[in-house]
Design a protein around this motif. Structure first.
Motif, short mmCIF file in Angstrom:
data_model
loop_
_atom_site.label_atom_id
_atom_site.label_comp_id
_atom_site.label_asym_id
_atom_site.label_seq_id
_atom_site.Cartn_x
_atom_site.Cartn_y
_atom_site.Cartn_z
N PRO A 200 39.29 42.02 24.24
CA PRO A 200 39.52 41.60 22.77
C PRO A 200 38.89 42.48 21.84
CG PRO A 200 38.69 39.86 23.86
CD PRO A 200 38.85 40.88 24.89
N ARG A 201 39.41 42.82 20.81
CA ARG A 201 38.36 43.67 19.87
C ARG A 201 37.79 42.41 18.94
NH1 ARG A 201 42.60 48.41 17.87
NH2 ARG A 201 42.56 49.49 19.84
N SER A 202 38.31 41.41 18.66
CA SER A 202 37.78 40.35 17.74
C SER A 202 38.21 38.82 18.42
CB SER A 202 38.14 40.37 16.38
OG SER A 202 39.52 40.25 16.18
N PHE A 203 37.52 37.84 17.81
CA PHE A 203 38.06 36.58 18.28
C PHE A 203 39.51 36.12 18.07
CE2 PHE A 203 37.02 35.94 13.86
CZ PHE A 203 37.83 34.96 13.64
N ILE A 204 40.27 36.95 17.31
CA ILE A 204 41.46 36.51 17.02
C ILE A 204 42.56 37.29 17.76
CG2 ILE A 204 41.37 35.43 14.73
CD1 ILE A 204 42.17 38.09 13.60
N SER A 205 41.98 38.26 18.52
CA SER A 205 42.72 39.33 19.23
C SER A 205 43.57 38.60 20.44
CB SER A 205 41.85 40.73 19.76
OG SER A 205 41.29 41.31 18.78
N ARG A 206 44.50 39.12 20.86
CA ARG A 206 45.40 38.64 21.93
C ARG A 206 44.51 39.01 23.32
NH1 ARG A 206 51.73 38.65 21.84
NH2 ARG A 206 51.41 37.20 23.26
N ARG A 207 44.42 38.21 24.27
CA ARG A 207 43.84 38.56 25.55
C ARG A 207 44.96 39.09 26.48
NH1 ARG A 207 39.09 37.21 28.16
NH2 ARG A 207 38.73 39.04 29.49
N PHE A 208 45.92 38.53 26.23
CA PHE A 208 47.16 38.92 27.31
C PHE A 208 48.35 39.55 26.36
CE2 PHE A 208 44.45 35.56 29.05
CZ PHE A 208 44.26 36.38 30.68
N ILE A 209 49.02 40.69 26.99
CA ILE A 209 50.33 40.98 26.25
C ILE A 209 51.38 41.01 27.52
CG2 ILE A 209 49.53 42.10 24.43
CD1 ILE A 209 49.94 44.72 25.83
N ASP A 223 53.18 51.75 40.49
CA ASP A 223 52.63 52.75 41.04
C ASP A 223 51.69 53.66 40.19
OD1 ASP A 223 53.60 52.41 43.58
OD2 ASP A 223 55.28 53.54 43.41
N LEU A 224 52.66 53.89 38.90
CA LEU A 224 51.50 54.75 37.98
C LEU A 224 50.51 53.82 37.37
CD1 LEU A 224 54.77 56.42 36.17
CD2 LEU A 224 52.76 57.53 37.37
N ILE A 225 50.65 52.77 36.90
CA ILE A 225 49.64 51.84 36.35
C ILE A 225 48.75 51.67 37.31
CG2 ILE A 225 49.21 49.67 35.20
CD1 ILE A 225 51.76 49.77 33.90
N ASP A 226 48.99 51.52 38.58
CA ASP A 226 48.16 51.24 39.62
C ASP A 226 46.85 52.28 39.68
OD1 ASP A 226 47.02 49.51 41.75
OD2 ASP A 226 47.48 50.96 43.19
N ASP A 227 47.19 53.49 39.24
CA ASP A 227 46.08 54.63 39.31
C ASP A 227 45.26 54.16 38.21
OD1 ASP A 227 47.70 55.74 41.36
OD2 ASP A 227 48.68 57.10 39.99
N TYR A 228 45.41 53.46 37.25
CA TYR A 228 44.56 53.35 36.35
C TYR A 228 43.80 52.08 36.09
CZ TYR A 228 46.67 57.66 34.46
OH TYR A 228 47.10 58.96 34.18
N LEU A 229 44.44 50.93 36.61
CA LEU A 229 44.30 49.50 36.50
C LEU A 229 44.10 48.80 37.95
CD1 LEU A 229 46.28 48.72 33.46
CD2 LEU A 229 43.91 49.34 33.13
N ALA A 230 43.31 47.67 37.89
CA ALA A 230 43.23 47.12 38.99
C ALA A 230 44.36 45.88 38.73
CB ALA A 230 41.91 46.20 39.08
N GLU A 231 45.10 45.57 39.78
CA GLU A 231 46.09 44.42 40.00
C GLU A 231 45.62 43.05 39.99
OE1 GLU A 231 50.64 43.78 41.33
OE2 GLU A 231 49.59 45.20 42.33
N ALA A 232 45.84 41.89 39.56
CA ALA A 232 45.41 40.71 39.66
C ALA A 232 46.44 39.57 39.22
CB ALA A 232 44.16 40.38 38.70
N ASP A 233 46.28 38.36 39.67
CA ASP A 233 47.34 37.37 39.30
C ASP A 233 46.99 36.89 38.01
OD1 ASP A 233 48.98 35.27 39.53
OD2 ASP A 233 47.88 34.04 40.83
N LEU A 234 47.62 37.56 37.00
CA LEU A 234 47.38 37.22 35.45
C LEU A 234 48.11 36.29 35.09
CD1 LEU A 234 46.91 40.98 34.06
CD2 LEU A 234 44.98 39.33 34.92
N ALA A 235 49.14 35.98 35.69
CA ALA A 235 50.15 34.76 35.24
C ALA A 235 49.19 33.47 35.19
CB ALA A 235 51.55 34.70 36.00
N THR A 236 48.80 32.98 36.46
CA THR A 236 48.14 32.11 36.64
C THR A 236 46.77 31.87 35.98
OG1 THR A 236 48.67 31.97 38.76
CG2 THR A 236 46.88 30.64 38.34
N GLU A 237 46.13 33.07 35.64
CA GLU A 237 44.86 33.26 34.88
C GLU A 237 45.38 32.79 33.40
OE1 GLU A 237 41.25 36.49 33.59
OE2 GLU A 237 42.79 36.74 35.46
N MET A 238 46.48 33.28 33.01
CA MET A 238 46.74 32.82 31.43
C MET A 238 46.87 31.57 31.40
SD MET A 238 49.20 35.92 29.75
CE MET A 238 50.40 35.76 30.95
#
Length: 251
Positions: A200-209, A223-238
């Motif tokens: 987040p850029r500020s306290f009102i910024s979205r943490r998830f999209i 496959d493409l995004i996996d080259d740049y980012l780590a995969e996680a269980d974000l649904a539960t985390e949200m």
């Protein structure tokens, strides 16, 4: 200056109806979990709407016209500057095309065209005729420009594409750098709904999209995004972060 309670009630009612419609659309497209998350995120904006309604009521008619002018100028600048901003995202790796959200924006844009035509006809008396004033002409032109810029915005958003680029994701005339994304995952309700966890850029910024990906492109996107980012269980985390009880797993 006095507080116009009728205007405040109308403004807040409009915001509440918009939130309800948005929740219904998100529930159909993204599932109940994502819809609830988006509704919780919209809470602070409802508070902002209340403050804005009070401020506009105190500012009078010309305060609202000033807001129209600022919004119209901001929209036009944002759209015109997109080609320059898009260069920062780097080379195109894969164009996903329009998503389900884009289709909603397009339909809203077509509705806004009809509304803009109606508002133009209603406001013509401010810019034509023998009893108009310079201030009335300026006010009428600004308001007409506002309604047409709103229609243009939604139509262009509806016709935009989701793109994976060298340095980030391009979507809805904006781009999200990989450096500002902590991880990605897929929603439990809708397996083709991509979730991005942001820094987040500020306290009102979205943490998830969340972004709806066509089913036949999910593997390619993963496959493409996996080259740049780590995969996680974000649904539960949200769900946990926003106080939503995760669905219980069967034994």
């Amino acid at each position: 200056m006095s507080l116009n309670l009728e205007f405040v009630a109308f403004f807040l009612g409009f915001v509440a109806i918009a939130l309800a419609i948005g929740y219904g659309i998100c529930r159909v497209l993204l599932g109940p979990q994502a819809a609830t998350r988006n509704l919780l995120y919209a809470g602070p904006w409802l508070l902002f709407g209340a403050v804005l309604a009070i401020a506009l009521s105190l500012a009078g008619r010309f305060g609202l016209v000033g807001l129209y002018a600022l919004y119209t100028g901001g929209v036009l600048f944002w759209l015109i500057s997109w080609p320059l901003r898009k260069r920062s995202a780097g080379d195109l790796l894969h164009s996903i095309g329009p998503t389900s959200q884009n289709k909603i924006f397009l339909w809203v844009g077509l509705f806004q065209v009809g509304l803009a035509i109606a508002m133009t006809l209603l406001l013509l008396d401010r810019v034509t005729g023998g009893l108009v004033t310079g201030l009335g002409i300026a006010s009428g032109i600004v308001q007409i420009a506002f309604w047409w810029s709103l229609a243009l915005l939604f139509i262009l958003l509806g016709r935009s594409n989701l793109e994976i680029r060298e340095h980030g994701l391009c979507y809805l005339y904006a781009w999200q750098p990989w450096a500002r994304v902590e991880a990605f995952g897929w929603d439990d309700d809708k397996p083709n709904t991509l979730i991005l966890k942001l820094l987040p850029r500020s306290f009102i910024s979205r943490r998830f999209i969340t972004l709806t990906i066509p089913v036949d492109q999910k593997a390619t996107v993963d496959d493409l995004i996996d080259d740049y980012l780590a995969e996680a269980d974000l649904a539960t985390e949200m769900d946990i972060a926003q106080g939503i009880e995760p669905p219980s797993q069967p034994d």
